[in-house]
Design a protein around this motif. Sequence first.
Motif, PDB file in Angstrom:
ATOM      1  N   ARG A 163     -18.105  -1.782  32.565  1.00 11.35           N
ATOM      2  CA  ARG A 163     -17.708  -0.997  31.386  1.00 11.35           C
ATOM      3  C   ARG A 163     -17.340   0.435  31.770  1.00 11.35           C
ATOM      4  O   ARG A 163     -16.591   1.103  31.051  1.00 11.35           O
ATOM      5  CB  ARG A 163     -18.828  -1.015  30.350  1.00 11.35           C
ATOM      6  CG  ARG A 163     -19.047  -2.408  29.767  1.00 11.35           C
ATOM      7  CD  ARG A 163     -20.146  -2.492  28.731  1.00 11.35           C
ATOM      8  NE  ARG A 163     -20.372  -3.886  28.356  1.00 11.35           N
ATOM      9  CZ  ARG A 163     -19.597  -4.569  27.512  1.00 11.35           C
ATOM     10  NH1 ARG A 163     -18.559  -3.978  26.953  1.00 11.35           N
ATOM     11  NH2 ARG A 163     -19.864  -5.830  27.224  1.00 11.35           N
TER      12      ARG A 163
ATOM     13  N   PRO B  98     -11.251  -5.466  29.947  1.00 11.38           N
ATOM     14  CA  PRO B  98     -12.286  -6.319  30.545  1.00 11.38           C
ATOM     15  C   PRO B  98     -11.756  -7.121  31.730  1.00 11.38           C
ATOM     16  O   PRO B  98     -10.779  -7.853  31.615  1.00 11.38           O
ATOM     17  CB  PRO B  98     -12.696  -7.236  29.384  1.00 11.38           C
ATOM     18  CG  PRO B  98     -12.406  -6.434  28.157  1.00 11.38           C
ATOM     19  CD  PRO B  98     -11.167  -5.653  28.479  1.00 11.38           C
TER      20      PRO B  98
ATOM     21  N   MET C 279     -16.366  -8.673  34.313  1.00 13.78           N
ATOM     22  CA  MET C 279     -17.030  -8.350  33.054  1.00 13.78           C
ATOM     23  C   MET C 279     -17.179  -9.598  32.183  1.00 13.78           C
ATOM     24  O   MET C 279     -18.251  -9.852  31.610  1.00 13.78           O
ATOM     25  CB  MET C 279     -16.260  -7.276  32.279  1.00 13.78           C
ATOM     26  CG  MET C 279     -16.964  -6.865  30.986  1.00 13.78           C
ATOM     27  SD  MET C 279     -16.007  -5.748  29.928  1.00 13.78           S
ATOM     28  CE  MET C 279     -16.059  -4.248  30.895  1.00 13.78           C
TER      29      MET C 279
END
Length: 385
Positions: A325, A331, A335
Amino acid sequence: MKVFTYLTFVIIFAVGVPSIAKAQWINDAKINALIDEGIRDTYNLEFNKADAAFNKVVQRYPSHPSGYFFLAMVEWWRILIDLEDESRDDRFHDMLDDVIDLCDDRLDRDERDIAGLFFKGGSIGFQGRLLANRKSWVSAATRGKEALPVVMDASEIAPKNADLAFGTGIYDYYAAVLPEKYSVLKPLMMFLPDGDKEQGIKALKHASQNARFANWEAMYFLMQVYYSSENKPSSALKYARKLHTEFPDNPVFHRYLGRIYIKLGNWQRASKVFAEIQKSVKKRKNGYNTKMHREALYYLGYNEMLEKNLNSAMKYFVECDRISRKIDEEPSGFMVMTNLRMGMTHDLMKQRNYAIKQYDKVLRMDDFRGSHEVARKYKKSAYRR
């Protein structure tokens, strides 16, 4: 196009070059020793030392392209340890343009100048390789097309050279494989010689065993080929072990070793490798960056999940997610998969509400290798190992 790479065109140093070539090359034992030293420093990411060695070559022979080319190769490895960073691209291209200009000056005086041919071909090829890494396929193939006749002229001068086998092996393999993988390249390859995958691998093996300067780079390519294109991790492992043993401070070789163990399903050894990588990150060793730390955390967490050490697994995943993050603009695959594994771990810990929240997070992200299907499956019915 991955037609040329580091040391492809160092072949003129090797034993067995015809006398006509030797007459046009640097006959200086101290310079050869400096180049050997600089090459090893480059592979171990001792960039300042490598720069110093190759700058001495430039100072001693300012009109010869070798020192300038090797300085560009140091810059190449600076790029390679973090390919997503494009801030060095322009400088790299400029450095190689300078090498090409110097080679052209030599070739204007003598079209068979071996140093001019090799280093011009190598420089054009490396520009093409970086363009390929940036997904500029047409530009990359165009540069490969420009480099090929230069290389062929050089190969006529030194046809039996083992280091040259490395360059021709790279071409044979990728000229056969890449057009099948990337259809946009097929029209361009119509104007180039056909490739031969098996012949390319054979030439690369020959270079890895017999080349004087390109042996390590031939091993690197064989490792990549067997790991990715050929899907033969057992064959890739042999080269990964050799490279990591010889250059223990090279994070690229280190990471490949861990990934290959994972592909083989040997999680015990993979975890040992990624634990070493994590320690190197904490020591701030050159090239062991935040992205490598994230990758190590993910695989260490997944191994702990498989071993049912669930609290430990969750700690790794939480830290991996925190780093993702922080560094991801969108993303990433890490992630997505970390959040999916967190949901699965919560299910194993009988924390169903938390597991569902994680699956919902995954479903709000872009699908990554079927992550949405898996998240929907375990949202409907709890994950059980």
